[in-house]
Design an enzyme around this catalytic site. Structure first.
Site, mmCIF file in Angstrom:
data_model
loop_
_atom_site.group_PDB
_atom_site.id
_atom_site.type_symbol
_atom_site.label_atom_id
_atom_site.label_comp_id
_atom_site.label_asym_id
_atom_site.label_seq_id
_atom_site.Cartn_x
_atom_site.Cartn_y
_atom_site.Cartn_z
ATOM 1 N N GLU A 67 -55.773 -32.317 -3.357
ATOM 2 C CA GLU A 67 -56.300 -33.694 -3.336
ATOM 3 C C GLU A 67 -57.900 -33.869 -3.807
ATOM 4 O OE1 GLU A 67 -54.637 -32.516 -1.034
ATOM 5 O OE2 GLU A 67 -52.852 -33.861 -0.759
ATOM 6 N N HIS A 94 -49.820 -39.294 9.921
ATOM 7 C CA HIS A 94 -49.269 -40.173 8.796
ATOM 8 C C HIS A 94 -49.434 -41.717 9.068
ATOM 9 C CE1 HIS A 94 -47.783 -36.286 7.711
ATOM 10 N NE2 HIS A 94 -47.428 -36.746 6.400
#
Lengths: 334, 335
Positions: free
Chosen positions: A67, A136
């Site tokens: 990322e 999440h």
């Protein structure tokens, strides 16, 4: 076939984002999409399905699970004259590249004394409600909205999912677009010519005279559902969709509060130090004497997201909770 | 892929003009840094100040291979890189003074020198943070079909960051025209190489990403120049990214706040004997390329330059406080 019918079609939020991506890739050759699984997999949420075949692997660029690396590369590519759209699969993973977003993208223009702007768009899936538990299910839009130098968009409607991307790409500075993953399957009717929309104004999604419910993203639909229930009881709620969390369009909600004299903020983020606190403060600063009742907030409970469905429902703001709060506010401060 | 170890470069090939050029460049850096330290003590410069003394051969040697179209990404120890890249000593000092004529308008200070004209992309003070940006700049060149190089400087401390590994992997995977230059000065702030890396051979780490990688004596400007020229030529020829480890040493403390408890004075003394300016000067004198008069002339010329830069910085002006929120976003280009 009648022209009017031809001009309208029903599409999902997912298809609207895909259409916006396709249009951007067609219109501007500097635009490319990169992120984890955007190409061969078709996008984690199937948003970019079919784009690899249409635009090839250079412009629909699969990345490794790096990322910080690929968001930083997006910043560099933007500095180098491209118009990258970087997809960070979900906001949860954006914490792995928070350094690049906050320490680089947000400050390059300022730190360089106005020399280096970063025309980068980052798309992130956000939100809870899908039993994905603590790691999440985050809603960090409000947290990112704390940072000067970036812009924070929160498209709640299919129209905005279709239209915000192109406008964001025209912006000379970094823009983060938070797509609520619970909305991808939502359908709406759009004109065939649906295109770019503004990204600087909140919208009144339902007019009402008794209270202003100020919200954004998927909570918009809980607020609208609550407003329908309340209408049956004679309470007319005005529902405001913020759309953009930075810069915050305070004029729209301050004007609304001046009409309704009550305000409730509904936010999937946490209450402490969240965007709801910011909005409440702006109302205090800008509409204090208009208020007939204290500003109220309905936010997620202050806990990491639990997995079990009944627990998750209890943690997130729900329409029933909004109805209860509004009833109390209107009746106690009638 | 195994890292290369470069042999002794052919110093005989250096002509007098080039010898003068390299010595002048390294001397400019040294004298600028000395002036910075002095101005820091005089409280003209504040904040963090990281000086480059001892590492001059790296910035000077590498930059010889770059053209004005190339891009440079550097760290918070970047006065030298900005200077050799072509940013004037005056605008660098003005920046450290916090004046609006500084190369970053007084917004960045010592750690954040930026310059559009010379494609100098900072001045990045989060260790490792510049590497992904360099990959992106190079990616933009590749996608737009431009033949130019992005040169990214960082220290061996950055090698422990995830972004180092992510960036090397991306660069090789995408075959982008970037040159990574690791300035291995043996200390990440105060932690020695052997206390921060399980594998202390940095060039070997790069090689395991199949990145052509070379380790070179970073105290020898000619060795650095030769290795950088080769690496940049390979990048320009479309052979993909290259990696250069320059083994060097910083003579001064990490920053002005550093009491240097982590290394001995003797160690510093030993390294100073290998100082890049002194050794190069001696070598060139031995070969008859430089004379004492040349060294003197350069010193005089550089002293005048630095003097002029200080005078410039002193005369520069303060940005009005009303402008504190200017350039948070771009001006006049809102959608």
């Amino acid at each position: 076939m009648i022209d009017g019918e031809q001009a309208l079609r029903t599409i999902t939020y997912r298809e609207a984002v895909r259409e916006a991506l396709r249009e951007a890739l067609q219109k501007d050759e500097r635009v490319f999409l990169m992120g984890e699984d955007v190409g061969r997999y078709g996008g984690c949420f199937a948003v970019s399905k079919g784009l690899l075949e249409a635009f090839g692997p250079e412009r629909i660029r699969d990345t490794p699970l790096s990322e910080s690396g690929f968001v930083g590369a997006g910043i560099g590519a933007a500095l180098g004259g491209m118009r990258p759209i970087v997809e960070v699969m979900t906001v949860n993973f954006s914490l792995l590249c928070a350094d690049q977003i906050i320490n680089n993208a947000a400050v390059y223009l300022y730190m360089s004394g106005g020399q280096f702007n970063v025309p980068l768009v980052i798309r992130l899936a956000t939100g809870g409600g899908r039993q994905l538990a603590a790691q999440h299910s985050r809603s960090l839009e409000g947290w990112y909205a704390h940072i000067p130098g970036i812009k924070i968009l929160s498209p709640a409607t299919v129209e905005d999912a279709r239209g915000m991307l192109w406008t964001a790409l025209q912006d000379p500075d970094p823009v983060l677009i938070f797509e609520n993953s619970g909305l991808y399957n939502m359908e709406a009717t759009l004109g065939a010519d649906a295109g770019p929309v503004d990204i600087h104004q909140a919208r009144v999604r339902r007019a009402g005279r008794d209270i202003s419910i100020i919200t954004y993203s998927a909570s918009l639909y809980k607020a609208l559902e609550a407003a329908e229930t309340l209408a049956k009881e004679g309470i007319e709620a005005e529902v405001i969709d913020l759309r953009t969390l930075r810069p915050l369009d305070e004029r729209t909600f301050l004007e609304s509060v001046a009409r309704t004299h009550r305000a409730l903020i509904v936010d999937e983020g946490w209450r402490s130090g969240g965007i709801s606190a910011e909005i409440a403060s702006r109302i205090m600063e800008g509409a204090f004497y208009e208020l007939d009742a204290p500003v109220a907030r309905l936010c997620s409970q202050e806990a990491p997201m639990p997995y079990a469905k009944h627990m998750e429902d209890a943690v997130l703001p729900q329409a029933a909770g909004i109805v209860d709060l509004v009833r109390h506010m209107v009746n106690a401060h009638g | 892929m195994k890292p290369k170890r470069t042999g002794k470069p052919e110093a005989a090939a250096v002509d007098r003009d080039h010898a003068l050029h390299l010595l002048r460049a390294m001397t400019r850096i040294r004298r600028l840094e000395e002036k910075c330290a002095e101005l820091y003590s005089a409280m003209k410069i504040r904040g963090f100040l990281h000086l480059y003394d001892g590492q001059e051969a790296v910035a000077v040697g590498v930059m010889q291979a770059l053209t004005p179209e190339d891009a440079v990404v550097a760290t918070y120890r970047e006065h030298a890189h900005a200077l050799i890249r072509g940013v004037s000593a005056g605008s660098i000092l003005a920046e450290m003074y916090g004046k609006q004529e500084g190369c970053s308008r007084g917004r960045g200070g010592s750690m954040h020198l930026f310059d559009q004209e010379t494609r100098f992309y900072g001045g990045n003070a989060i260790v490792g943070g510049g590497l992904p940006i360099a990959v992106g700049l190079a990616l933009a060149d590749k996608m737009q079909g431009r033949v130019r190089v992005t040169c990214c400087f960082f220290g061996e401390g950055a090698v422990a960051e995830g972004e180092f590994h992510e960036s090397l992997n991306l660069a090789v995977l995408w075959q982008v025209p970037v040159l990574f230059v690791c300035e291995n000065n043996l200390y990440a702030m105060g932690t020695a190489l052997e206390f921060e890396h399980a594998v202390t051979d940095i060039a070997r780490k790069a090689a395991c990403y199949d990145l052509p990688s070379t380790a070179v004596d970073g105290m020898d400007v000619l060795a650095v120049e030769t290795a950088a020229a080769r690496a940049v030529a390979a990048v320009r020829a479309g052979e993909g990214p290259q990696f250069l480890e320059c083994r060097t040493y910083r003579f001064r403390a990490h920053s002005m706040y550093d009491a240097e408890l982590y290394r001995s004075k003797d160690e510093v003394r030993q390294w100073k004997k290998r100082g890049p300016i002194a050794t190069f000067t001696q070598k060139m004198k031995r070969r008859g390329r430089l004379a004492d008069a040349d060294v003197k002339a350069i010193e005089g010329e550089v002293a005048r330059e630095i003097e002029g830069a200080v005078a410039f910085a002193e005369a520069c002006t303060w940005e009005p406080v009303e402008d504190a929120t200017r350039f948070v976003y771009s001006e006049g280009r809102m959608p």
